[in-house]
Motif scaffolding. Structure first.
Motif, PDB file in Angstrom:
ATOM      1  N   LEU A  85      12.592   1.182  -0.264  1.00  0.00           N
ATOM      2  CA  LEU A  85      11.966   1.340   1.040  1.00  0.00           C
ATOM      3  C   LEU A  85      10.794   0.383   1.177  1.00  0.00           C
ATOM      4  O   LEU A  85      10.054   0.152   0.216  1.00  0.00           O
ATOM      5  CB  LEU A  85      11.456   2.778   1.237  1.00  0.00           C
ATOM      6  CG  LEU A  85      12.459   3.919   1.141  1.00  0.00           C
ATOM      7  CD1 LEU A  85      11.760   5.247   1.388  1.00  0.00           C
ATOM      8  CD2 LEU A  85      13.597   3.726   2.120  1.00  0.00           C
ATOM      9  N   HIS A  86      10.619  -0.138   2.367  1.00  0.00           N
ATOM     10  CA  HIS A  86       9.439  -0.938   2.706  1.00  0.00           C
ATOM     11  C   HIS A  86       9.016  -0.491   4.097  1.00  0.00           C
ATOM     12  O   HIS A  86       9.668  -0.818   5.088  1.00  0.00           O
ATOM     13  CB  HIS A  86       9.760  -2.428   2.690  1.00  0.00           C
ATOM     14  CG  HIS A  86       8.576  -3.281   3.006  1.00  0.00           C
ATOM     15  ND1 HIS A  86       8.672  -4.567   3.491  1.00  0.00           N
ATOM     16  CD2 HIS A  86       7.233  -3.030   2.920  1.00  0.00           C
ATOM     17  CE1 HIS A  86       7.460  -5.062   3.688  1.00  0.00           C
ATOM     18  NE2 HIS A  86       6.571  -4.144   3.338  1.00  0.00           N
ATOM     19  N   VAL A  87       7.954   0.298   4.148  1.00  0.00           N
ATOM     20  CA  VAL A  87       7.538   0.885   5.419  1.00  0.00           C
ATOM     21  C   VAL A  87       6.151   0.400   5.797  1.00  0.00           C
ATOM     22  O   VAL A  87       5.309   0.120   4.935  1.00  0.00           O
ATOM     23  CB  VAL A  87       7.553   2.429   5.366  1.00  0.00           C
ATOM     24  CG1 VAL A  87       8.957   2.931   5.062  1.00  0.00           C
ATOM     25  CG2 VAL A  87       6.564   2.967   4.343  1.00  0.00           C
ATOM     26  N   ARG A  88       5.930   0.319   7.068  1.00  0.00           N
ATOM     27  CA  ARG A  88       4.600   0.038   7.607  1.00  0.00           C
ATOM     28  C   ARG A  88       3.961   1.364   7.978  1.00  0.00           C
ATOM     29  O   ARG A  88       4.495   2.120   8.792  1.00  0.00           O
ATOM     30  CB  ARG A  88       4.709  -0.868   8.834  1.00  0.00           C
ATOM     31  CG  ARG A  88       5.142  -2.293   8.508  1.00  0.00           C
ATOM     32  CD  ARG A  88       4.032  -3.038   7.800  1.00  0.00           C
ATOM     33  NE  ARG A  88       4.430  -4.404   7.436  1.00  0.00           N
ATOM     34  CZ  ARG A  88       3.610  -5.269   6.855  1.00  0.00           C
ATOM     35  NH1 ARG A  88       2.363  -4.909   6.575  1.00  0.00           N
ATOM     36  NH2 ARG A  88       4.041  -6.479   6.534  1.00  0.00           N
ATOM     37  N   VAL A  89       2.819   1.641   7.370  1.00  0.00           N
ATOM     38  CA  VAL A  89       2.130   2.901   7.595  1.00  0.00           C
ATOM     39  C   VAL A  89       0.631   2.645   7.495  1.00  0.00           C
ATOM     40  O   VAL A  89       0.177   1.957   6.584  1.00  0.00           O
ATOM     41  CB  VAL A  89       2.590   3.971   6.569  1.00  0.00           C
ATOM     42  CG1 VAL A  89       2.433   3.484   5.139  1.00  0.00           C
ATOM     43  CG2 VAL A  89       1.866   5.286   6.782  1.00  0.00           C
TER      44      VAL A  89
END
Length: 324
Positions: free
Chosen positions: A59-63
């Motif tokens: 996973l690579h999420v922007r948060v």
């Protein structure tokens, strides 16, 4: 207080477990804010995003991520994922920030809910048992090693409430339970075995399955289980009524995980930082665990090294005790 935007879910402690849960929540479309005391981690997440690696998910999420001083003025739902000895410092900012109908969930090791109840009131606290294996690798990067049991429930047990159902719906892998304390006490027994193994240089599976350490592990689990005020639940191969068989099943469970060493071992050997041992010693009585605590303190203070000699010492000590 900060005037940063309000988010539905705030995860306080964005390390191994907090970061893993948050990334899956974001991936599922939920509105999440991360909070962590490590400025380099916060900076990396804001700059590059949060990455979950390993065999379970990539996973690579922007948060968004903030330091504790920059938490928003009002918080609806908070997830506490810090080390046990950091609980009070992590929860105190919520005393003035938590919404009147706000809820705080602990996903920590140990029996930390008492601190949350003291500061926030029992009506605002939900507890959980988490056995997912994960490791903080470096700022912005976390390894998720497996998928494992995750149970959410009210501290007093009984009814599965609407707020528990909401959290189960939002959190990855979560299931509701009417006996969360039973799971937590099972984790305390399993966790005690992990503490014993962590003072050696063996993997989790090796420390559980080696014949010379089986009597120690069984005696240690019995020492902990004798203190449980509720019926103890089974999970991931751990069966309170079959501790001998549990060792084989737990060893097999851990061999399938990309996380081969416990977080305790990593605190002692890799990150060289204070463990949660003092919080655990407050919760658990008994001569074997007390001896583990003394060895861990010695390692933390540089008086001894992590070695199988420590596990040999524990095995000899347990064998010297009278049979209950």
């Amino acid at each position: 207080m900060s005037t940063s935007p309000r988010h539905r879910y705030v995860v306080i402690g964005a390390g191994a477990i907090g970061g893993t849960l948050a990334a899956h929540m974001v991936q599922a479309g939920h509105d999440v804010l991360l909070c962590d005391a490590a400025a380099d981690h916060v900076e990396a997440v804001n700059r590059d995003g949060l990455r979950i690696e390993g065999p379970v998910a990539q996973l690579h999420v922007r948060v968004p991520a903030v330091l504790p001083a920059d938490l928003p003025d009002r918080i609806d739902r908070a997830v506490i994922a810090v080390k046990a000895h950091h609980t009070r410092a992590a929860v105190e900012p919520l005393v003035e920030r938590l919404a009147p109908d706000g809820v705080v969930l602990t996903v920590q090791n140990g029996l930390t809910a008492d601190v949350l109840v003291e500061l926030l009131g029992e009506e605002r606290v939900v507890s959980s048992f988490v056995n997912i294996g994960a490791d903080y690798l470096e700022p912005g990067r976390i390894l998720q090693g497996n998928v494992a049991a995750f149970r959410v429930g009210e501290l007093h047990g009984g009814e599965i409430t609407p707020r528990v159902r909401e959290l189960v719906e939002v959190l990855p892998y979560a299931q509701a339970t009417d006996n969360v304390l039973g799971y937590l006490w099972g984790k305390e027994a399993y966790g005690a075995m992990l503490w014993a193994g962590a003072v050696s240089d063996l993997t989790i599976a090796e420390s559980l399955e080696r014949p010379e350490y089986r009597p120690l592990m069984v005696a240690l689990a019995r020492e902990v289980l004798s203190q449980s005020p509720v019926p103890v639940e089974s999970f991931d191969g751990f069966e309170p009524d079959d501790l001998e068989g549990s060792l084989d099943r737990l060893a097999a469970f851990n061999r399938r995980s990309a996380k081969q060493y416990s977080g305790i071992y990593r605190d002692l050997v890799v990150r060289r930082r204070k463990t949660e041992i003092d919080s655990q010693l407050e919760d658990l009585r008994g001569p074997i665990f007390a001896r583990i605590g003394a060895i861990v303190h010695d390692i933390e203070d540089g008086r001894r090294e992590v070695s199988t000699a420590n596990l040999d010492e524990l095995a000899s000590y347990a064998a010297s005790l009278p049979t209950p």
